[in-house]
Design a protein around this motif. Structure first.
Motif, mmCIF file in Angstrom:
data_model
loop_
_atom_site.group_PDB
_atom_site.id
_atom_site.type_symbol
_atom_site.label_atom_id
_atom_site.label_comp_id
_atom_site.label_asym_id
_atom_site.label_seq_id
_atom_site.Cartn_x
_atom_site.Cartn_y
_atom_site.Cartn_z
ATOM 1 N N SER A 271 153.535 50.723 21.214
ATOM 2 C CA SER A 271 154.737 51.374 20.692
ATOM 3 C C SER A 271 154.927 52.726 21.371
ATOM 4 O O SER A 271 154.036 53.579 21.350
ATOM 5 C CB SER A 271 154.634 51.560 19.178
ATOM 6 N N PHE A 272 156.105 52.916 21.961
ATOM 7 C CA PHE A 272 156.447 54.140 22.683
ATOM 8 C C PHE A 272 157.433 54.939 21.827
ATOM 9 O O PHE A 272 158.572 54.508 21.608
ATOM 10 C CB PHE A 272 157.062 53.799 24.044
ATOM 11 N N LYS A 273 156.998 56.095 21.331
ATOM 12 C CA LYS A 273 157.822 56.914 20.443
ATOM 13 C C LYS A 273 158.925 57.621 21.229
ATOM 14 O O LYS A 273 158.665 58.246 22.255
ATOM 15 C CB LYS A 273 156.954 57.943 19.723
ATOM 16 N N ASN A 274 160.138 57.539 20.699
ATOM 17 C CA ASN A 274 161.292 58.197 21.319
ATOM 18 C C ASN A 274 161.504 59.547 20.632
ATOM 19 O O ASN A 274 162.437 59.737 19.853
ATOM 20 C CB ASN A 274 162.531 57.305 21.188
ATOM 21 N N THR A 275 160.642 60.499 20.919
ATOM 22 C CA THR A 275 160.656 61.789 20.218
ATOM 23 C C THR A 275 161.787 62.701 20.678
ATOM 24 O O THR A 275 162.083 63.701 20.015
ATOM 25 C CB THR A 275 159.315 62.514 20.432
ATOM 26 N N THR A 276 162.425 62.396 21.801
ATOM 27 C CA THR A 276 163.487 63.268 22.335
ATOM 28 C C THR A 276 164.869 62.633 22.233
ATOM 29 O O THR A 276 165.817 63.101 22.862
ATOM 30 C CB THR A 276 163.191 63.619 23.804
ATOM 31 N N ASN A 277 164.981 61.558 21.443
ATOM 32 C CA ASN A 277 166.274 60.894 21.205
ATOM 33 C C ASN A 277 166.974 60.456 22.491
ATOM 34 O O ASN A 277 168.194 60.596 22.634
ATOM 35 C CB ASN A 277 167.209 61.806 20.394
ATOM 36 N N PHE A 278 166.207 59.904 23.399
ATOM 37 C CA PHE A 278 166.804 59.316 24.599
ATOM 38 C C PHE A 278 167.595 58.069 24.203
ATOM 39 O O PHE A 278 167.261 57.388 23.223
ATOM 40 C CB PHE A 278 165.725 58.926 25.610
ATOM 41 N N ASN A 279 168.606 57.743 24.999
ATOM 42 C CA ASN A 279 169.399 56.537 24.718
ATOM 43 C C ASN A 279 169.596 55.657 25.951
ATOM 44 O O ASN A 279 170.318 54.668 25.910
ATOM 45 C CB ASN A 279 170.764 56.911 24.124
ATOM 46 N N ASP A 280 168.958 56.030 27.043
ATOM 47 C CA ASP A 280 169.077 55.284 28.300
ATOM 48 C C ASP A 280 167.656 55.082 28.828
ATOM 49 O O ASP A 280 166.987 56.049 29.208
ATOM 50 C CB ASP A 280 169.933 56.094 29.283
ATOM 51 N N PHE A 281 167.191 53.819 28.847
ATOM 52 C CA PHE A 281 165.778 53.556 29.128
ATOM 53 C C PHE A 281 165.586 52.636 30.342
ATOM 54 O O PHE A 281 166.438 51.803 30.648
ATOM 55 C CB PHE A 281 165.107 52.899 27.919
ATOM 56 N N ILE A 282 164.438 52.810 30.969
ATOM 57 C CA ILE A 282 163.950 51.871 31.981
ATOM 58 C C ILE A 282 162.543 51.454 31.561
ATOM 59 O O ILE A 282 161.704 52.308 31.253
ATOM 60 C CB ILE A 282 163.900 52.497 33.382
ATOM 61 N N ILE A 283 162.292 50.148 31.534
ATOM 62 C CA ILE A 283 160.976 49.632 31.144
ATOM 63 C C ILE A 283 160.355 48.893 32.323
ATOM 64 O O ILE A 283 161.006 48.082 32.984
ATOM 65 C CB ILE A 283 161.085 48.695 29.925
ATOM 66 N N PHE A 284 159.077 49.178 32.571
ATOM 67 C CA PHE A 284 158.318 48.511 33.627
ATOM 68 C C PHE A 284 157.182 47.706 33.002
ATOM 69 O O PHE A 284 156.617 48.101 31.978
ATOM 70 C CB PHE A 284 157.715 49.534 34.597
ATOM 71 N N GLU A 285 156.845 46.607 33.640
ATOM 72 C CA GLU A 285 155.721 45.784 33.190
ATOM 73 C C GLU A 285 154.703 45.670 34.313
ATOM 74 O O GLU A 285 155.058 45.433 35.470
ATOM 75 C CB GLU A 285 156.198 44.386 32.790
ATOM 76 N N TYR A 286 153.416 45.838 33.967
ATOM 77 C CA TYR A 286 152.347 45.828 34.970
ATOM 78 C C TYR A 286 151.283 44.775 34.659
ATOM 79 O O TYR A 286 150.112 44.963 34.978
ATOM 80 C CB TYR A 286 151.665 47.198 35.038
#
Length: 421
Positions: A271-286
């Motif tokens: 779980s990645f906490k959004n503490t800065t109220n971002f609304n545009d994300f990029i997710i990477f998988e490794y």
């Protein structure tokens, strides 16, 4: 006459029975001695190392070899000895179990910290090593480069592996691939143009129906997770973008290898906490990098032994300052999870040095960087988002991450559905 024939037959039968008993006894004694030798092996580094040490323990003297040949063939002897060993010698399974467990250890400092520094051996290993082992490929053969500062690069068609290398106990080489801390990373920014909604882009080629996500809280159990792709996805065209109507407090991701559900089954949830109220994300998988195991090699002078008939000889490194040298050094220094990344609206990556140069200026209204240099005449206004360099967005890594085991359910509908007719 008949009695004489019976006597001769009885004599031959007795002789052969005596020999059979003799070879059986010899093999039994040899198996016992071999097993004791295996039990006394102090350290086994790899499967190849174990096979060589097992062969050494079972080796015959010249006298014993002659004795075996008088009574049977070497092939038959080997089969009988192996059968006896695997039937009675528990030391083999014990050693192999410990070897398998050693590959699962993620931190080898307990071994490395007690090791001597083999500077002369390390210096002699610096070089390049072809890994084709006689199998030619039209795309080119993979090559291992061992550089100073114990860094290595393996270059093959369409893929580069980087990591660190270490000499162990004078005769072993360990290649430890670089891995990320988590099998996923999430980067975000505030995008003024989409307000209270959210946009998520999934970058990379490892996302599938096995990759699961939720934007909701994960306090309840079981957690409802949604596949990122449908199971029969067979059409792929970047970028993959998902939009939601609200801004999440966290994004949780998991990888379900078996893709099965049961009442007591649990999954590792990140779980990645959004503490800065971002609304545009990029997710990477490794997940591919996460599954890479250390490579353990035997050192034989200027040769490396990867396995039976997998031996490679050292060649010189690329000439310092050459194009190949620059490329390999650049690859070895790559940080796959930097704290900040830069992408345009088509998700083409830009180097931070370029954005932080005089060519770009921060645009507070759009919360991105705008190109302020002279636009080339060849640039077309209708160019694709991917090739558009006029605006570049800065994404920051979400670093507040929790990891937990959770029971889960899988939603039938995926976030992205793509099937070719």
């Amino acid at each position: 006459m008949k009695n004489i024939k019976l006597l001769i037959l009885l004599l031959f039968t007795t002789v052969f029975a005596s020999k059979a008993q003799s070879i059986e006894e010899f093999i039994s004694n040899k198996a016992s001695a071999t097993c004791n030798c295996i039990e006394n092996i102090d350290y086994i580094d790899s499967q190849t190392d174990f096979e060589l040490k097992l062969k050494s323990c079972a080796a015959l003297s010249a006298k014993d070899s002659t004795r075996v040949l008088k009574q049977t063939t070497f092939n038959e002897y080997d089969n009988l000895l192996q059968s006896k060993l695997f039937e009675n010698c528990t030391a083999i399974e014990t050693k192999l179990t410990k070897l398998r467990e050693s590959y699962l250890i993620t931190n080898m400092d307990s071994l490395y910290n007690t090791e001597k520094q083999y500077k002369n051996i390390e210096e002699g290993l610096l070089g390049s090593y072809g890994l084709s082992f006689g199998n030619r490929s039209p795309e080119g053969s993979p090559t291992l480069f061992l550089y100073h500062n114990n860094k290595y690069v393996i270059v093959s068609f369409g893929e580069v592996q980087t990591g660190t290398w270490r000499v162990v106990k004078e005769k072993y080489l360990h290649l430890n691939p670089n891995k990320t801390k988590y099998p996923f990373s999430v980067y975000g920014r505030y995008n003024p143009s989409i307000g209270d909604s959210t946009k998520t882009s999934f970058l990379g080629d490892r996302f599938s129906y096995r990759t699961l996500i939720t934007y909701n809280k994960t306090t309840k159990s079981p957690v409802n997770l949604t596949p990122i792709f449908n199971k029969d996805a067979n059409c792929f065209d970047l970028p993959y973008i998902h939009k939601t109507a609200s801004v999440p407090q966290q994004i949780s991701l998991a990888f379900n290898q078996s893709y099965e559900e049961s009442e007591d089954q649990k999954i590792t949830l990140y779980s990645f906490k959004n503490t800065t109220n971002f609304n545009d994300f990029i997710i990477f998988e490794y997940t591919r990098a996460e599954n890479k195991m250390p490579i353990r090699v035997l050192i034989d002078g200027n040769k490396l032994v990867f396995g039976k008939r997998q031996i490679t000889e050292k060649s010189a490194l690329p000439k310092p300052g050459s194009e190949n040298d620059s490329f390999i050094k650049e690859m070895s220094a790559i940080n796959f999870t930097p704290k900040t990344m830069y992408y345009n609206f088509g998700y083409k990556e830009f180097k931070s040095e370029e954005i932080n140069s005089k060519s770009y200026k921060y645009n507070k209204k759009l919360n991105n960087y705008k190109y302020k240099g002279k636009v080339p005449r060849t640039y077309e206004e209708e160019t694709s988002d991917y090739h558009n360099f006029l605006q570049v967005n800065k994404y920051e890594m979400l670093q507040d991450v929790t990891q937990q085991q959770k029971q889960f359910k899988i939603n039938k509908k995926s976030i992205i559905y793509t099937v070719c007719d």
